[in-house]
Design an enzyme around this catalytic site. Structure first.
Site, PDB file in Angstrom:
ATOM      1  N   CYS B 160       0.840  -1.200   0.000  1.00  0.00           N
ATOM      2  CA  CYS B 160       0.000   0.000   0.000  1.00  0.00           C
ATOM      3  C   CYS B 160       0.877   1.252   0.000  1.00  0.00           C
ATOM      4  O   CYS B 160       1.668   1.466   0.910  1.00  0.00           O
ATOM      5  CB  CYS B 160      -0.918   0.002   1.221  1.00  0.00           C
ATOM      6  SG  CYS B 160      -1.995   1.442   1.240  1.00  0.00           S
ATOM      7  N   ASN B 225       0.965  -4.138  -6.728  1.00  0.00           N
ATOM      8  CA  ASN B 225       0.122  -3.235  -5.966  1.00  0.00           C
ATOM      9  C   ASN B 225       0.107  -1.917  -6.742  1.00  0.00           C
ATOM     10  O   ASN B 225       0.679  -1.827  -7.820  1.00  0.00           O
ATOM     11  CB  ASN B 225       0.677  -3.054  -4.548  1.00  0.00           C
ATOM     12  CG  ASN B 225      -0.424  -2.683  -3.555  1.00  0.00           C
ATOM     13  OD1 ASN B 225      -1.252  -1.828  -3.839  1.00  0.00           O
ATOM     14  ND2 ASN B 225      -0.429  -3.336  -2.404  1.00  0.00           N
ATOM     15  N   CYS B 371      -4.488   9.391 -45.012  1.00  0.00           N
ATOM     16  CA  CYS B 371      -4.494  10.409 -43.957  1.00  0.00           C
ATOM     17  C   CYS B 371      -3.126  11.045 -43.762  1.00  0.00           C
ATOM     18  O   CYS B 371      -3.020  12.115 -43.178  1.00  0.00           O
ATOM     19  CB  CYS B 371      -4.980   9.818 -42.634  1.00  0.00           C
ATOM     20  SG  CYS B 371      -3.848   8.642 -41.892  1.00  0.00           S
ATOM     21  N   CYS B 378       6.994   9.436 -39.647  1.00  0.00           N
ATOM     22  CA  CYS B 378       8.310   8.946 -40.087  1.00  0.00           C
ATOM     23  C   CYS B 378       9.206  10.119 -40.478  1.00  0.00           C
ATOM     24  O   CYS B 378      10.384  10.163 -40.139  1.00  0.00           O
ATOM     25  CB  CYS B 378       8.141   7.980 -41.258  1.00  0.00           C
ATOM     26  SG  CYS B 378       9.682   7.166 -41.724  1.00  0.00           S
ATOM     27  N   CYS B 408      10.944   0.119 -37.431  1.00  0.00           N
ATOM     28  CA  CYS B 408      10.700   0.565 -36.051  1.00  0.00           C
ATOM     29  C   CYS B 408       9.245   0.375 -35.602  1.00  0.00           C
ATOM     30  O   CYS B 408       8.945   0.467 -34.427  1.00  0.00           O
ATOM     31  CB  CYS B 408      11.115   2.023 -35.885  1.00  0.00           C
ATOM     32  SG  CYS B 408       9.988   3.210 -36.639  1.00  0.00           S
ATOM     33  N   CYS B 411       5.139   3.732 -38.009  1.00  0.00           N
ATOM     34  CA  CYS B 411       4.074   3.991 -38.987  1.00  0.00           C
ATOM     35  C   CYS B 411       2.877   3.086 -38.734  1.00  0.00           C
ATOM     36  O   CYS B 411       1.726   3.507 -38.811  1.00  0.00           O
ATOM     37  CB  CYS B 411       4.596   3.812 -40.413  1.00  0.00           C
ATOM     38  SG  CYS B 411       5.321   2.197 -40.745  1.00  0.00           S
ATOM     39  N   CYS B 415      -0.899   4.444 -37.735  1.00  0.00           N
ATOM     40  CA  CYS B 415      -1.920   4.238 -38.770  1.00  0.00           C
ATOM     41  C   CYS B 415      -3.269   3.938 -38.116  1.00  0.00           C
ATOM     42  O   CYS B 415      -3.371   3.075 -37.256  1.00  0.00           O
ATOM     43  CB  CYS B 415      -1.528   3.075 -39.678  1.00  0.00           C
ATOM     44  SG  CYS B 415      -2.784   2.717 -40.933  1.00  0.00           S
TER      45      CYS B 415
END
Lengths: 459, 447
Positions: B160, B225, B371, B378, B408, B411, B415
């Site tokens: 906690c 926790n 789009c 990139c 990598c 993209c 997307c």
């Protein structure tokens, strides 16, 4: 304005709708988005790079940016993004045919993406909910130049606002008693509710430096040569005030009138019930004015509204969306029929119209020999607007080079006369859209500013 | 007394909330000796604070419950205003934060309710969470009382992060491996049933805590926790949320946002040679069957849920059980054990990855909606490996410049269209080569 219909009953007398329903019929056609809806809709924007919607917007609004600002609950920021490109972004949000502009090019039209982002309604949300303590655009230091703008419609107002921002003093000469042009007088009432056109102009004038003079009509009590002499530059943002004629006998008969004149009265009235209504009427035309006329007449209580067009629906300039609105309001569409004869009753009033059926052969519209008759108490012509010839009749104005009827301008919105610019519906390269007029006015203001600056340097 | 309401009487085809077989798949588990009809347990938290909630959870079909943490008398006192959220833009709750303490009800009432609930629901797992001061007497006092309830095991709340550490408990113990070991040892000494040690993520290396628990004799660990957090600031009043009067304090963070952190910690322990068979109860942002399957694949023998239930109610367990069992049937897994730890062999250190592996992006032009998100991502922030072209008709076209692409995944991540951009492994003709053996590695191990 509607004296031609004085023999017809009022909407109240026709009694199709009680006052409450009548008021409802002319409230917002598309209800605005609630804050929650706006946030959800703004999330649908993909924030495209080099966004197709921006390319499609005649006034170059950075749409992904203002939608992202809405999504971040930055409403003033969103409004400023819109207004810096289009100072009449509020009315454009209401009247733009977004279905053929930004929303048509939205990438979310692709099959897998269901439907475009509701750009128009989001733009309305931002401009309706902005809260500025003072006008968001500041004026540059005074240039000492004074420019005359003729016409307080979208083109003239946009030009005046931008000129004022650039530090010029502007006097706007308006023929009517109110500013706004078609926003005030010509757009369907249910698209421009709550006196929005007036409020928008009030906001625009807060920039300062703009003096508006009413009842000043070019060719009547105002001469272009005087303006050219007295001001550093002149911008002509004239409307097309004259309605085209059908060219038939009985054109002046009671019961026949231009749709724009009726709409003007409809827009200005405080009492919808007092408007005269033709229970059976014919609207001739295929543009948005024809659609607006037919739909509004139906909403006032006409029981038989027929829209007649000489070609097929695919050739109509009213968008599919507009046509659907008319159909949803019970407007009958009759195509391939052209006016042949105005039918009059024994008192010489409109009783209907005979149409010649048409067919297109090798690109030419010809009569088939067949005719149809449609009974009607009134005929509204919406077959296009043209120049009021008197407006460009003075010696100087008569010299303006024309493209057909319209005023010729180059890419800098310069007319053939020195220091005289023009834009909006009165020039050739245009779609006769509000948003196009706003863009013309804005670009012309920059062109005027550059030309004046160049003159100063040369001096 | 356990009465059966008329409307839950069984009839043919009616599912019983305790059925371990769902869609023909056996979901039952035996976790460190604790049996349950399914691996879905409610974590120690407000939803398990009292008999009323726990019974509702069992009725809804949860396989087990970890009763909200019991402590010494007098009970804790809570403040008003306790939770806050980290929202997504659409007001979906990404992360959840609380400043509530352990139970604020008396030990006596809790023990009485636990006894009754266990008696009424013998087939479900009932585990009692405990937190008392760090001395043997305190534990020696409470453990026999808990043992007498008949509960199936205990979970040590050593994690906690708010309120209790200031009193020398909770995370104050969990952040000290020696104390973890000591407390676990006391528990094993004074309690005969399974002992689960709940670990705090507010440390640098989760494995140290797990190793300490194992040394102390723990039967299992549970994690994570909550994580120390401030979710948002009220910028008008310059105070964090949740706001108590005109102040606030850090809380414990949970919900979907913590899932990646929790999964890494579970995997770290599962693949640690020092704790290879230590049972793990996975906790952290589990809200769907897929989340649960992922935790199990990384080594969890049971999973604990809290935030998703708090936001949606107990009924979500139905969708979780249904979804997981259908997926298991499709994959041919006949038990939870059958796929537990299945992803561990493939989870390794960076240095063991194949340096010769090459993957590059491929854009499906038919799915592309133009789009431009991949392009700008990139171009601005990665390797300038996407070309922006314009077709004769004005349409945009984005193409991967294969020789520049380093694989990598950016993209693909940005997307908006699923499966439009795929990463395609390339045939390089080169053998597997880990960095350990790469000639470019100055510290390489000769192969």
């Amino acid at each position: 304005m509607t004296h031609s219909l004085d023999h017809l009953p009022s909407a109240k007398e026709v009694g199709t709708y009680d006052p409450a329903t009548l008021a409802h019929n002319f409230s917002d056609l598309h209800p605005p988005l609630t804050p929650r809806q706006a946030i959800i809709e703004s999330q649908r924007c993909l924030y495209c790079y080099d966004a197709p919607c921006v390319e499609a917007c005649p006034s170059d609004i950075d749409i992904p940016s203002f939608i992202r600002q809405i999504s971040e609950n930055n409403i003033n920021g969103a409004a400023e993004t819109i207004l810096e490109a289009n100072i009449l972004g509020g009315s454009c949000a209401r009247v733009c045919p977004t279905e053929i502009l930004c929303e048509r090019s939205c990438v979310r039209n692709h099959d897998a993406e269901c439907q475009p982002v509701l750009i128009g309604l989001l733009q309305r949300y931002a401009t309706d909910h902005m809260q500025f303590e003072s006008h968001p655009f500041k004026r540059a230091a005074s240039t000492g130049r004074h420019i005359a703008v003729v016409g307080a419609g979208p083109a003239g107002l946009s030009c005046a606002h931008r000129l004022a921002m650039l530090g010029h003093q502007v006097t706007v000469f308006e023929a009517e008693q109110k500013p706004g042009g078609l926003n005030e007088y010509g757009i369907a009432r249910y698209k421009m509710t709550d006196d929005f056109a007036r409020k928008e102009v009030e906001f625009l004038l807060e920039v300062g430096g703009i003096d508006l003079q009413y009842g000043q009509r070019l060719g009547y009590n105002l001469e272009l040569s005087t303006l050219q002499q007295q001001y550093d530059s002149v911008f002509l943002g004239l409307g097309l005030g004259a309605s085209r004629a059908l060219g038939l006998t009985g054109e002046n008969a009671p019961g026949l009138m231009p749709a724009v004149d009726y709409i003007k009265t409809l827009r200005q009235t405080d009492d919808l019930g007092s408007l005269t209504v033709a229970k059976r009427c014919i609207v001739i035309g295929a543009g948005n004015t024809a659609i607006d006329m037919a739909t509004q007449m139906a909403r006032l209580g006409a029981t038989e509204v027929t829209l007649v067009y000489r070609r097929g629906v695919e050739a109509m300039s009213a968008t599919d969306h507009e046509q659907e609105i008319a159909k949803a309001n019970g407007v009958h569409m009759v195509t391939w029929a052209q006016p042949d004869e105005i039918l009059l009753d024994d008192q010489g009033r409109v009783a209907g119209m005979r149409f010649a059926k048409t067919v297109e052969q090798a690109g030419q519209l010809t009569s088939t020999g067949e005719t149809i008759e449609i009974a009607a108490d009134a005929i509204f012509k919406a077959i296009g607007q043209s120049f009021d010839n008197t407006s460009l009749a003075d010696a100087t104005a008569a010299e303006l080079a024309r493209d057909g009827e319209r005023i010729h301008v180059n890419e800098m919105f310069q007319t053939s006369l020195p220091n005289v610019y023009a834009g909006g519906d009165c020039v050739k390269p245009g779609q006769d859209l509000t948003v196009q007029a706003v863009q013309h006015g804005k670009l012309a203001a920059h062109a005027i500013h550059q030309a004046l600056a160049a003159q100063q340097e040369a001096a | 007394m356990n009465t059966t309401p008329f409307n839950t009487l069984s009839f043919p085809g009616k599912k019983n909330s305790g059925d371990s077989v769902v869609n023909g798949v056996d979901l039952s588990v035996n976790f460190a000796g604790i049996k349950a009809p399914n691996p879905f347990w409610l974590a120690s938290a407000p939803p398990t604070d009292k008999a009323y909630n726990v019974v509702r959870a069992y009725e809804a079909g949860w396989g087990g419950v970890v009763w909200k943490t019991l402590g010494e008398e007098p009970p804790a006192v809570n403040v008003s205003s306790r939770y806050s959220a980290h929202y997504g833009k659409n007001r979906e709750v990404i992360g959840f934060n609380n400043i509530e303490l352990i139970t604020d009800r008396s030990l006596e009432i809790n023990l009485k309710e636990i006894t009754q609930v266990k008696k009424d629901w013998p087939d479900r797992a009932l585990i009692v969470s405990i937190m008392v001061p760090c001395n043997e007497e305190a534990w020696a006092y409470i453990l026999p009382l808990v043992e007498a309830t008949g509960a199936d095991g205990i979970e040590l709340n050593l994690g906690c992060p708010h309120g209790m550490p200031e009193r020398g408990m909770g995370a104050a113990v969990g952040q000290n491996p020696d104390l973890i070991e000591k407390v676990t040892y006391w528990c094993k000494k004074h309690y005969s049933k399974p002992v689960i040690v709940k670990l705090t993520p507010n440390i640098t290396d989760i494995r140290v805590g797990a190793q300490a628990a194992l040394r102390g004799g723990a039967d299992a660990v549970s994690l994570i926790n909550t994580i120390n957090s401030i979710t948002s600031i009220d910028l008008d009043n310059m105070v964090a949320k949740p706001t108590v009067g005109h102040q606030s304090t850090h809380g414990g963070y949970c919900g979907s946002a913590v899932k990646p952190i929790a999964m890494n910690m579970v995997a770290e322990i599962a693949r640690d040679p020092a704790t290879p068979t230590l049972p793990i109860s996975g906790i952290g942002g589990i809200s769907t069957w897929r989340d649960a399957a992922e935790f199990i694949a990384l080594g969890s023998g049971s999973v604990q849920v809290c935030t998703a239930a708090m936001l949606n109610g107990f009924r979500i367990v139905e969708e979780i059980k249904d979804g997981l069992s259908r997926w298991m049937a499709e994959k041919g897994y006949d038990s939870i054990e059958a796929f537990s730890r299945k992803a561990i062999p493939q989870t390794t250190d960076w240095k063991h990855l194949d340096i010769n592996f090459k993957t590059i992006a491929k854009i499906d032009q038919d799915l592309c909606i133009e789009c431009g998100r991949c392009y700008i991502a990139c171009e601005d922030t990665s390797h300038q490996s996407i070309a922006k072209l314009t077709e004769l008709n004005g349409a945009r076209r984005y193409e991967v410049i294969e020789e520049e692409c380093v694989g990598c995944n950016l993209c693909q991540i940005t997307c908006p269209v699923e499966n439009c951009i795929t990463m395609v492994p390339q045939e390089t003709g080169q053998p597997f080569l880990a960095w350990d053996n790469d000639p470019r590695n100055p510290f390489r191990v000769a192969s």
